[in-house]
Design a protein around this motif. Structure first.
Motif, PDB file in Angstrom:
ATOM      1  N   ALA A 148       0.831  -1.205   0.000  1.00  0.00           N
ATOM      2  CA  ALA A 148       0.000   0.000   0.000  1.00  0.00           C
ATOM      3  C   ALA A 148       0.867   1.257   0.000  1.00  0.00           C
ATOM      4  CB  ALA A 148      -0.927  -0.017   1.221  1.00  0.00           C
ATOM      5  N   PHE A 149       1.891   1.273   0.857  1.00  0.00           N
ATOM      6  CA  PHE A 149       2.785   2.433   0.913  1.00  0.00           C
ATOM      7  C   PHE A 149       3.530   2.595  -0.410  1.00  0.00           C
ATOM      8  CE2 PHE A 149       6.818   4.502   1.779  1.00  0.00           C
ATOM      9  CZ  PHE A 149       6.440   5.598   2.536  1.00  0.00           C
ATOM     10  N   TYR A 150       3.956   1.486  -0.988  1.00  0.00           N
ATOM     11  CA  TYR A 150       4.717   1.529  -2.231  1.00  0.00           C
ATOM     12  C   TYR A 150       3.893   2.094  -3.384  1.00  0.00           C
ATOM     13  CZ  TYR A 150       7.321  -0.290  -6.272  1.00  0.00           C
ATOM     14  OH  TYR A 150       7.996  -0.421  -7.463  1.00  0.00           O
ATOM     15  N   HIS A 151       2.602   1.776  -3.429  1.00  0.00           N
ATOM     16  CA  HIS A 151       1.762   2.260  -4.519  1.00  0.00           C
ATOM     17  C   HIS A 151       1.541   3.765  -4.467  1.00  0.00           C
ATOM     18  CE1 HIS A 151       0.763  -1.894  -5.621  1.00  0.00           C
ATOM     19  NE2 HIS A 151       0.284  -1.384  -6.729  1.00  0.00           N
ATOM     20  N   SER A 152       1.712   4.368  -3.315  1.00  0.00           N
ATOM     21  CA  SER A 152       1.528   5.810  -3.207  1.00  0.00           C
ATOM     22  C   SER A 152       2.852   6.557  -3.056  1.00  0.00           C
ATOM     23  CB  SER A 152       0.620   6.144  -2.014  1.00  0.00           C
ATOM     24  OG  SER A 152       1.159   5.626  -0.815  1.00  0.00           O
ATOM     25  N   ASN A 153       3.952   5.824  -2.926  1.00  0.00           N
ATOM     26  CA  ASN A 153       5.271   6.437  -2.771  1.00  0.00           C
ATOM     27  C   ASN A 153       6.279   5.608  -3.560  1.00  0.00           C
ATOM     28  OD1 ASN A 153       4.826   8.501  -0.377  1.00  0.00           O
ATOM     29  ND2 ASN A 153       3.745   6.623   0.179  1.00  0.00           N
ATOM     30  N   GLU A 154       7.536   5.736  -3.225  1.00  0.00           N
ATOM     31  CA  GLU A 154       8.546   4.858  -3.789  1.00  0.00           C
ATOM     32  C   GLU A 154       8.881   3.774  -2.769  1.00  0.00           C
ATOM     33  OE1 GLU A 154      12.182   6.960  -4.517  1.00  0.00           O
ATOM     34  OE2 GLU A 154      12.292   7.781  -2.501  1.00  0.00           O
ATOM     35  N   TRP A 155       9.699   2.803  -3.175  1.00  0.00           N
ATOM     36  CA  TRP A 155      10.072   1.728  -2.261  1.00  0.00           C
ATOM     37  C   TRP A 155      11.218   2.209  -1.369  1.00  0.00           C
ATOM     38  CZ3 TRP A 155       7.827  -2.699  -0.943  1.00  0.00           C
ATOM     39  CH2 TRP A 155       8.547  -3.602  -0.158  1.00  0.00           C
ATOM     40  N   VAL A 156      10.983   2.253  -0.055  1.00  0.00           N
ATOM     41  CA  VAL A 156      11.974   2.807   0.873  1.00  0.00           C
ATOM     42  C   VAL A 156      12.497   1.751   1.847  1.00  0.00           C
ATOM     43  CG1 VAL A 156      10.959   5.110   0.741  1.00  0.00           C
ATOM     44  CG2 VAL A 156      10.173   3.517   2.517  1.00  0.00           C
ATOM     45  N   PHE A 157      12.143   0.489   1.629  1.00  0.00           N
ATOM     46  CA  PHE A 157      12.445  -0.550   2.614  1.00  0.00           C
ATOM     47  C   PHE A 157      13.693  -1.366   2.283  1.00  0.00           C
ATOM     48  CE2 PHE A 157       7.801   0.062   2.378  1.00  0.00           C
ATOM     49  CZ  PHE A 157       7.585   0.591   3.641  1.00  0.00           C
ATOM     50  N   GLY A 158      14.357  -1.055   1.187  1.00  0.00           N
ATOM     51  CA  GLY A 158      15.591  -1.751   0.859  1.00  0.00           C
ATOM     52  C   GLY A 158      15.389  -2.940  -0.062  1.00  0.00           C
ATOM     53  N   ASN A 159      16.489  -3.398  -0.650  1.00  0.00           N
ATOM     54  CA  ASN A 159      16.441  -4.473  -1.632  1.00  0.00           C
ATOM     55  C   ASN A 159      16.036  -5.812  -1.013  1.00  0.00           C
ATOM     56  OD1 ASN A 159      17.248  -5.313  -4.505  1.00  0.00           O
ATOM     57  ND2 ASN A 159      18.387  -6.759  -3.237  1.00  0.00           N
ATOM     58  N   SER A 160      16.583  -6.135   0.170  1.00  0.00           N
ATOM     59  CA  SER A 160      16.252  -7.405   0.814  1.00  0.00           C
ATOM     60  C   SER A 160      14.767  -7.486   1.158  1.00  0.00           C
ATOM     61  CB  SER A 160      17.097  -7.590   2.078  1.00  0.00           C
ATOM     62  OG  SER A 160      18.466  -7.665   1.769  1.00  0.00           O
ATOM     63  N   MET A 161      14.227  -6.400   1.695  1.00  0.00           N
ATOM     64  CA  MET A 161      12.812  -6.388   2.034  1.00  0.00           C
ATOM     65  C   MET A 161      11.941  -6.454   0.784  1.00  0.00           C
ATOM     66  SD  MET A 161      12.036  -6.541   5.189  1.00  0.00           S
ATOM     67  CE  MET A 161      10.359  -5.908   5.206  1.00  0.00           C
ATOM     68  N   CYS A 162      12.432  -5.922  -0.319  1.00  0.00           N
ATOM     69  CA  CYS A 162      11.700  -6.029  -1.582  1.00  0.00           C
ATOM     70  C   CYS A 162      11.488  -7.494  -1.933  1.00  0.00           C
ATOM     71  CB  CYS A 162      12.464  -5.313  -2.694  1.00  0.00           C
ATOM     72  SG  CYS A 162      11.788  -5.557  -4.360  1.00  0.00           S
ATOM     73  N   LYS A 163      12.559  -8.285  -1.819  1.00  0.00           N
ATOM     74  CA  LYS A 163      12.456  -9.708  -2.123  1.00  0.00           C
ATOM     75  C   LYS A 163      11.603 -10.443  -1.088  1.00  0.00           C
ATOM     76  CE  LYS A 163      16.792 -10.222  -4.658  1.00  0.00           C
ATOM     77  NZ  LYS A 163      16.147 -10.771  -5.869  1.00  0.00           N
ATOM     78  N   VAL A 164      11.797 -10.127   0.192  1.00  0.00           N
ATOM     79  CA  VAL A 164      11.077 -10.826   1.257  1.00  0.00           C
ATOM     80  C   VAL A 164       9.578 -10.527   1.191  1.00  0.00           C
ATOM     81  CG1 VAL A 164      10.751 -10.958   3.757  1.00  0.00           C
ATOM     82  CG2 VAL A 164      13.062 -10.965   2.804  1.00  0.00           C
TER      83      VAL A 164
END
Length: 344
Positions: free
Chosen positions: A97-113
């Motif tokens: 939900a946060f990503y759809h309204s912003n950019e991805w701020v949680f890092g590459n590892s969290m992107c995969k997880v």
């Protein structure tokens, strides 16, 4: 799952860190500004809402299961696995939900997880729903043989098979998903690190996998099993059999309504390739959200329609509000079958 313009970059190796592609040649396959704006407006609120109600509902079911029920039964073990898969899927929604309204701020590892948790929960939820339908079919249509075969080892084998299948089906997502920097959209979490051709091939594979393994197969199983269950009910001495048929109809209809539009849009995207049609992209957002909603509400069909969990709610919250459920439960015990016993 991306909220950005779809831009693919050619690269032969995969870097597990956030990278910038501003200095490399870009292949603009299809700008989707309008659909991205639509997704940014519609998806976050929906995901936050589903997350709230799904987490509360599934945690309540889990609490009732652990507090009042004997876990080591066939039905309860299936319900436990279904709730776990739904919770796994649900906890990824706030990130999406946060990503759809912003950019991805949680890092590459969290992107995969997060992406992996999303799809593992998504896939396993459908498969557990399918296996539970088969289990209900066996318990009602083949009650005598089911009494001998419905052992705990049957649940353990089926559950392990489902989790392994879900994990294996998610491996391409784990490998392909990663972060990259886009000059206009910021940090993205999407398929990256390979050539556009390879990414497109794996996307096509994912679409076919979704259509066959996670829609057509479950739909055929559900229609077949519930049709024979209804036939069986009409040949038994059952009180209020019309209620049981209506309940089955609602469950089948819910699956069909939630999943068919999403898979029809996937079929359209397969036939048209990487379309630039904003109407199809907007329909994809809407239909995908409806399908995701079904993953979160289906445990309620397999718990609160049964007398056991409604009695547990009566114990937990008091008897006044649930007296009508107790009356229906007591009347159902005088019959060979009841609408509730199909799901207990």
């Amino acid at each position: 799952m991306s909220n950005s313009v779809e831009i693919h970059h050619s690269s032969s190796t995969m870097d597990f860190s956030t990278r910038s592609y501003d200095d490399e040649p870009e292949i603009y396959i299809c700008p989707k500004d309008e659909s991205v704006k639509f997704g940014a407006a519609a998806v976050p609120f929906f995901y936050y809402t589903v997350f709230t109600f799904s987490l509360l509902g599934n945690c309540l079911i889990l609490f009732l299961l652990l507090k009042y029920e004997k876990i080591k039964t066939v039905t309860n073990l299936f319900i436990l696995n279904l709730v776990i898969s739904d919770i796994l899927f649900t906890i990824s929604l706030p990130f999406q939900a946060f990503y759809h309204s912003n950019e991805w701020v949680f890092g590459n590892s969290m992107c995969k997880v997060v992406s992996s948790a999303f799809f593992i929960g998504f896939f396993s939820c459908i498969l557990f729903l399918t296996v539970m339908t088969i289990d209900r079919y066996m318990a009602v249509v083949h009650a005598v043989s089911a009494a001998r075969t419905r052992k705990l080892i049957y649940v353990y084998v089926a559950s392990i098979a489902i989790w392994v299948t879900s994990f294996v089906s998610t491996i391409p997502k784990f490998v392909l998903y990663g972060t990259r920097i886009d000059s206009s959209a910021g940090i993205l979490c999407e398929e990256t690190g390979y050539s556009a051709e390879k990414i497109d091939t794996w996307k096509q594979f994912g679409y076919y996998q979704q259509l066959t393994m996670f829609f057509l197969f479950p739909l055929i199983v559900i229609l077949y099993c519930y049709t024979l269950i209804i036939v069986k009910l009409f040949y038994t001495k059952m009180h209020n059999k019309d209620k049981a048929v209506k309940l089955i109809f609602v469950i089948v209809l819910a699956f069909f309504i939630c999943w068919t539009p999403y898979n029809v849009v996937i079929l359209i995207k397969l036939s048209q390739g990487d379309t630039c049609n904003d109407y199809i992209d907007n329909a994809y957002y809407i239909c995908r959200n409806i399908a995701h909603l079904h993953c979160c509400i289906n445990p309620f069909f397999y718990t609160f329609v049964g007398t056991k969990f409604r009695r547990h709610l009566s114990t937990l919250f008091g008897t006044n509000c649930w007296s009508m459920f107790r009356r229906s439960s007591s009347s159902s015990r005088t019959t060979e079958y009841s609408p509730q016993t199909i799901y207990e």
